[in-house]
Design a protein around this motif. Sequence first.
Motif, PDB file in Angstrom:
ATOM      1  N   PRO A  75       0.796  -1.243   0.000  1.00 16.14           N
ATOM      2  CA  PRO A  75       0.000   0.000   0.000  1.00 16.14           C
ATOM      3  C   PRO A  75       0.828   1.293   0.000  1.00 16.14           C
ATOM      4  N   ALA A  76       2.079   1.231   0.456  1.00 16.71           N
ATOM      5  CA  ALA A  76       2.911   2.446   0.430  1.00 16.71           C
ATOM      6  C   ALA A  76       3.287   2.798  -1.005  1.00 16.71           C
ATOM      7  N   HIS A  77       3.680   1.790  -1.804  1.00 18.07           N
ATOM      8  CA  HIS A  77       3.987   2.058  -3.224  1.00 18.07           C
ATOM      9  C   HIS A  77       2.733   2.558  -3.944  1.00 18.07           C
ATOM     10  N   VAL A  78       1.605   1.934  -3.630  1.00 17.75           N
ATOM     11  CA  VAL A  78       0.345   2.288  -4.301  1.00 17.75           C
ATOM     12  C   VAL A  78      -0.034   3.735  -3.969  1.00 17.75           C
ATOM     13  N   ALA A  79       0.140   4.113  -2.703  1.00 17.25           N
ATOM     14  CA  ALA A  79      -0.199   5.483  -2.299  1.00 17.25           C
ATOM     15  C   ALA A  79       0.684   6.501  -3.018  1.00 17.25           C
ATOM     16  N   LEU A  80       1.983   6.224  -3.123  1.00 16.67           N
ATOM     17  CA  LEU A  80       2.875   7.172  -3.816  1.00 16.67           C
ATOM     18  C   LEU A  80       2.539   7.252  -5.301  1.00 16.67           C
ATOM     19  N   ALA A  81       2.142   6.120  -5.894  1.00 10.88           N
ATOM     20  CA  ALA A  81       1.758   6.132  -7.309  1.00 10.88           C
ATOM     21  C   ALA A  81       0.515   7.009  -7.502  1.00 10.88           C
ATOM     22  N   GLU A 202      19.023  23.453   4.383  1.00 10.23           N
ATOM     23  CA  GLU A 202      19.802  24.653   4.046  1.00 10.23           C
ATOM     24  C   GLU A 202      19.111  25.505   2.987  1.00 10.23           C
ATOM     25  N   LEU A 203      18.310  24.830   2.136  1.00  8.88           N
ATOM     26  CA  LEU A 203      17.586  25.562   1.084  1.00  8.88           C
ATOM     27  C   LEU A 203      16.254  26.126   1.589  1.00  8.88           C
ATOM     28  N   GLY A 204      15.943  25.859   2.865  1.00 11.88           N
ATOM     29  CA  GLY A 204      14.687  26.366   3.434  1.00 11.88           C
ATOM     30  C   GLY A 204      13.484  25.495   3.107  1.00 11.88           C
ATOM     31  N   VAL A 205      13.727  24.261   2.701  1.00 10.36           N
ATOM     32  CA  VAL A 205      12.652  23.336   2.332  1.00 10.36           C
ATOM     33  C   VAL A 205      12.147  22.648   3.602  1.00 10.36           C
ATOM     34  N   HIS A 206      10.838  22.495   3.732  1.00 10.26           N
ATOM     35  CA  HIS A 206      10.301  21.752   4.882  1.00 10.26           C
ATOM     36  C   HIS A 206      10.634  20.274   4.708  1.00 10.26           C
ATOM     37  N   THR A 207      10.978  19.589   5.799  1.00  5.87           N
ATOM     38  CA  THR A 207      11.420  18.198   5.685  1.00  5.87           C
ATOM     39  C   THR A 207      10.613  17.299   6.613  1.00  5.87           C
ATOM     40  N   LEU A 208      10.197  16.160   6.071  1.00  8.40           N
ATOM     41  CA  LEU A 208       9.375  15.195   6.804  1.00  8.40           C
ATOM     42  C   LEU A 208       9.968  13.807   6.619  1.00  8.40           C
ATOM     43  N   GLU A 209      10.091  13.067   7.723  1.00  3.48           N
ATOM     44  CA  GLU A 209      10.585  11.686   7.650  1.00  3.48           C
ATOM     45  C   GLU A 209       9.468  10.721   8.039  1.00  3.48           C
ATOM     46  N   LEU A 210       9.258   9.700   7.214  1.00  3.71           N
ATOM     47  CA  LEU A 210       8.327   8.622   7.536  1.00  3.71           C
ATOM     48  C   LEU A 210       9.174   7.354   7.613  1.00  3.71           C
ATOM     49  N   ASN A 211       9.252   6.762   8.798  1.00  9.31           N
ATOM     50  CA  ASN A 211      10.146   5.603   8.948  1.00  9.31           C
ATOM     51  C   ASN A 211       9.658   4.724  10.092  1.00  9.31           C
ATOM     52  N   VAL A 228       4.889   1.666  10.251  1.00  8.50           N
ATOM     53  CA  VAL A 228       5.200   0.898   9.038  1.00  8.50           C
ATOM     54  C   VAL A 228       4.752   1.698   7.810  1.00  8.50           C
ATOM     55  N   ALA A 229       5.511   1.554   6.744  1.00  8.12           N
ATOM     56  CA  ALA A 229       5.257   2.347   5.535  1.00  8.12           C
ATOM     57  C   ALA A 229       3.849   2.112   4.993  1.00  8.12           C
ATOM     58  N   SER A 230       3.359   0.877   5.082  1.00 11.94           N
ATOM     59  CA  SER A 230       2.041   0.573   4.509  1.00 11.94           C
ATOM     60  C   SER A 230       0.923   1.330   5.211  1.00 11.94           C
ATOM     61  N   GLU A 231       1.222   1.890   6.398  1.00 13.84           N
ATOM     62  CA  GLU A 231       0.210   2.687   7.105  1.00 13.84           C
ATOM     63  C   GLU A 231       0.520   4.179   7.046  1.00 13.84           C
ATOM     64  N   VAL A 232       1.767   4.538   7.383  1.00 12.90           N
ATOM     65  CA  VAL A 232       2.053   5.982   7.481  1.00 12.90           C
ATOM     66  C   VAL A 232       2.074   6.670   6.114  1.00 12.90           C
ATOM     67  N   VAL A 233       2.467   5.947   5.078  1.00  8.76           N
ATOM     68  CA  VAL A 233       2.548   6.594   3.756  1.00  8.76           C
ATOM     69  C   VAL A 233       1.145   6.879   3.195  1.00  8.76           C
ATOM     70  N   PRO A 234       0.227   5.881   3.165  1.00  7.14           N
ATOM     71  CA  PRO A 234      -1.131   6.211   2.682  1.00  7.14           C
ATOM     72  C   PRO A 234      -1.797   7.322   3.505  1.00  7.14           C
ATOM     73  N   THR A 235      -1.572   7.335   4.821  1.00  8.16           N
ATOM     74  CA  THR A 235      -2.165   8.384   5.663  1.00  8.16           C
ATOM     75  C   THR A 235      -1.643   9.759   5.245  1.00  8.16           C
ATOM     76  N   TRP A 236      -0.314   9.845   5.041  1.00  9.91           N
ATOM     77  CA  TRP A 236       0.262  11.125   4.636  1.00  9.91           C
ATOM     78  C   TRP A 236      -0.220  11.538   3.243  1.00  9.91           C
ATOM     79  N   VAL A 237      -0.321  10.590   2.334  1.00 10.18           N
ATOM     80  CA  VAL A 237      -0.772  10.919   0.967  1.00 10.18           C
ATOM     81  C   VAL A 237      -2.214  11.424   0.997  1.00 10.18           C
ATOM     82  N   ASP A 238      -3.072  10.769   1.766  1.00 11.75           N
ATOM     83  CA  ASP A 238      -4.454  11.253   1.901  1.00 11.75           C
ATOM     84  C   ASP A 238      -4.464  12.690   2.421  1.00 11.75           C
ATOM     85  N   GLU A 239      -3.587  12.923   3.401  1.00  8.71           N
ATOM     86  CA  GLU A 239      -3.526  14.248   4.027  1.00  8.71           C
ATOM     87  C   GLU A 239      -3.118  15.307   3.005  1.00  8.71           C
ATOM     88  N   ILE A 240      -2.063  15.030   2.266  1.00  7.81           N
ATOM     89  CA  ILE A 240      -1.547  16.067   1.355  1.00  7.81           C
ATOM     90  C   ILE A 240      -2.469  16.270   0.147  1.00  7.81           C
TER      91      ILE A 240
END
Length: 244
Positions: A75-81, A202-211, A228-240
């Motif tokens: 589901p993490a790959h699917v969410a990013l796709a 350094e470039l002023g970009v906001h940074t987020l880690e999912l791990n 786990v990626a299969s949970e946190v990644v789909p949740t973040w993708v839905d959010e964004i």
Amino acid sequence: MATTIRNIVILTGAGISAESGIDTFRAGANGGPSLWEQHRVEDVATPEAFARDPDLVHRFYDMRRAAIQTKRPNPAHVALARLDAEWPGSLLIVTQNVDDLHERAGAPLGHNQRLLHMHGEHLKAWCTSCDIRSPWRSELSSRPPCPVCGARGLRPDVVWFGEMPYRMGDIYAALREADLFVSIGTSGAVYPAAGFVQNAVELGVHTLELNLEESQGSRMFHETRLGVASEVVPTWVDEILGRD
Ligand code: OAD
């Protein structure tokens, strides 16, 4: 986050494929030993190892190439796709992974994927004679001829330790334009990828880690979400995508 997000760079590592059954390199993810606990980097993943014992190196990559073809995207790959297909701004998914699970997750969406394999691809062979990379699914240990020039100089199209990762200029250009940098399932142990977060900060970009757990680079991120990626990644993708 203060600024509107339009341009995103995502870095993925072995952790995103762990739940598909592909071993991670360091922290053992599936209850078993990690890949670099089972094999020494110096024996299988350097140009010197290939020069010294090409049979051993070919056998190692032949096994890995065969194994990934039995795995499925999770589901993490699917969410990013889905994010890639739907995100209206610019997006670049930079993967350190040499499997093709990002591609396979995206294929049903019929979208021209915004994906870059900085450490190469298991499913390609690189001819050291004519310098052309060809799609490759079978083994290389029997020294098959290059489909383009016929020379028997094929090697795995995988970046070894001591070699330069691919398309670094494109990655740094995308980071310079980014509003958000997201790192998924990587231990932050291998440069230059491990340095992208510092570059982004350094470039002023906001940074987020999912791990799954805190990584070597966690303290540099503005935000870290563990799971786990299969949970946190789909949740973040839905959010964004505004679906939470
Ligand atoms: P590592 O094996 O170093 O790290 C995997 C990361 O994924 C760790 O931080 C784990 O905590 C995390 N992880 C494990 N299971 C997870 C899960 N289900 N969900 C989310 N996270 C999980 O792999 P990489 O950081 O990708 O390079 O390794 C970087 C490079 O080192 C590889 O591309 C490879 C390797 O040597 C080359 O071969 C050139």
